[in-house]
Design an enzyme around this catalytic site. Structure first.
Site, short mmCIF file in Angstrom:
data_model
loop_
_atom_site.label_atom_id
_atom_site.label_comp_id
_atom_site.label_asym_id
_atom_site.label_seq_id
_atom_site.Cartn_x
_atom_site.Cartn_y
_atom_site.Cartn_z
CD GLU A 1 -4.42 6.73 2.47
OE1 GLU A 1 -4.19 5.51 2.65
OE2 GLU A 1 -3.52 7.59 2.46
CG HIS B 1 0.46 6.23 -0.67
ND1 HIS B 1 -0.68 6.73 -1.24
CD2 HIS B 1 0.08 5.71 0.52
CE1 HIS B 1 -1.71 6.52 -0.43
NE2 HIS B 1 -1.27 5.89 0.64
CG HIS C 1 -1.63 1.25 1.51
ND1 HIS C 1 -2.98 1.43 1.26
CD2 HIS C 1 -1.19 2.44 2.02
CE1 HIS C 1 -3.33 2.65 1.60
NE2 HIS C 1 -2.26 3.28 2.07
CD GLU C 2 1.94 3.51 3.75
OE1 GLU C 2 2.18 4.58 3.14
OE2 GLU C 2 0.96 3.38 4.50
#
Length: 302
Positions: A217, A147, A143-144
């Site tokens: 997100e 980004h 997930h990070e």
């Protein structure tokens, strides 16, 4: 534009693009309105300072976030398992490896920041290392890294320019009004107009930024789940982290409040106005999206 193997999400990308367009239009409208309200003298100053502040935020985003979370960069020898996970994920995503950091905080959380994929840092807290199992931690890291690959820090920094400009204009108008009203009574209405315009722009840009952050997100959840092919692991991680945050006294969350918007789960609870002010989508919405991805991946092919 990201060149990694993270899945593209055209729906969310379109909404993010629209939000960016509206924020840009607000910025232009603010400058034009300022010229008509108080003359052209203020407009270049406000625009230059706003752009300068946004550039500084983008340029120093990694240092600011690391300081806010009391984090430090760690070498592979200090955290071999964490580095190994990130190495595997970066190879899978075909992206440069970011720096790795650890924050000595009991609160379970993680964040990514940095002005570009080459200058990025992915940071986890000691709390999350103790809370999640290996699959869940890998899902959070994916997930990070999403980004990072999609340059979300740059997107959010550019998007914040209208709000920064509006806040500056309110200050300029207040100080300008105090000085000019003493010598020219006609200056006061123009200053009031400038204050009203800047207040409206600030409020609208604030809401749009929150919408953009929530889209960001959801997109990172989706991209990370497809990269690891384990959406259930991310869902489990989100539930565990949210449970930890909910159980943490509010006073203990304040140390992470400065970087709350960057974290995978916000350190600050609540959002007000039915979540309109929230930087993250509701947990239930995130879990429902991951459940749909899990069902899609479990569906037999052929």
């Amino acid at each position: 534009m990201a060149t990694s193997r993270f899945i593209k999400d055209s729906g969310l990308t379109a909404r993010m693009t629209l939000t960016m367009f509206l924020l840009g239009a607000l910025f232009v409208g603010l400058v034009v309105g300022l010229i008509y309200a108080v003359g052209p003298g203020y407009a270049p100053v406000v625009a230059i300072i706003a752009i300068g502040m946004a550039f500084y935020q983008w340029w120093s985003s990694d240092k600011v976030a690391m300081r806010a979370m009391r984090a430090r960069e760690v070498a592979p020898e200090e955290a071999p398992e964490l580095h190994g996970m990130i190495d595997r994920l970066c190879a899978l995503a075909d992206m440069p490896k970011p720096r790795v950091g650890i924050s000595d905080m009991a609160l379970a959380n993680a964040f990514a920041t940095g002005r570009s994929p080459d200058r990025a840092v992915v940071c986890v807290t000691t709390g999350i290392l103790q809370t999640l199992d290996a699959e869940e931690l890998e899902a959070v890291l994916a997930h990070e890294l999403s980004h990072v690959a999609h340059r979300d820090v740059l997107v959010m920094t550019v998007a914040s320019s209208a709000g920064i400009a509006a806040g500056l204009l309110m200050r300029f108008a207040q100080f300008g009004g105090m000085g000019r009203s003493r010598s020219n009574n006609n200056a006061l209405p123009a200053v009031l107009v400038a204050l009203l315009v800047s207040l409206v722009v600030y409020a609208v840009s604030f809401v749009l930024l929150r919408l953009l952050s929530r889209y960001r997100e959801l997109s990172a959840d989706r991209a990370g789940a497809y990269l690891t092919l384990k959406p259930a692991a991310l869902a489990s991680a989100l539930q565990k982290i949210s449970g930890e945050v909910a159980a943490t006294p509010q006073r203990d969350l304040r140390s992470a409040s400065a970087a709350s918007a960057l974290c995978i789960v916000p350190a600050l609870r609540g959002g007000g106005l039915g979540g309109l002010m929230a930087t993250h989508p509701p947990l239930q919405q995130r879990l429902e999206q991951l459940a749909r991805i899990q069902a899609e991946l479990s569906r037999p092919t052929g």
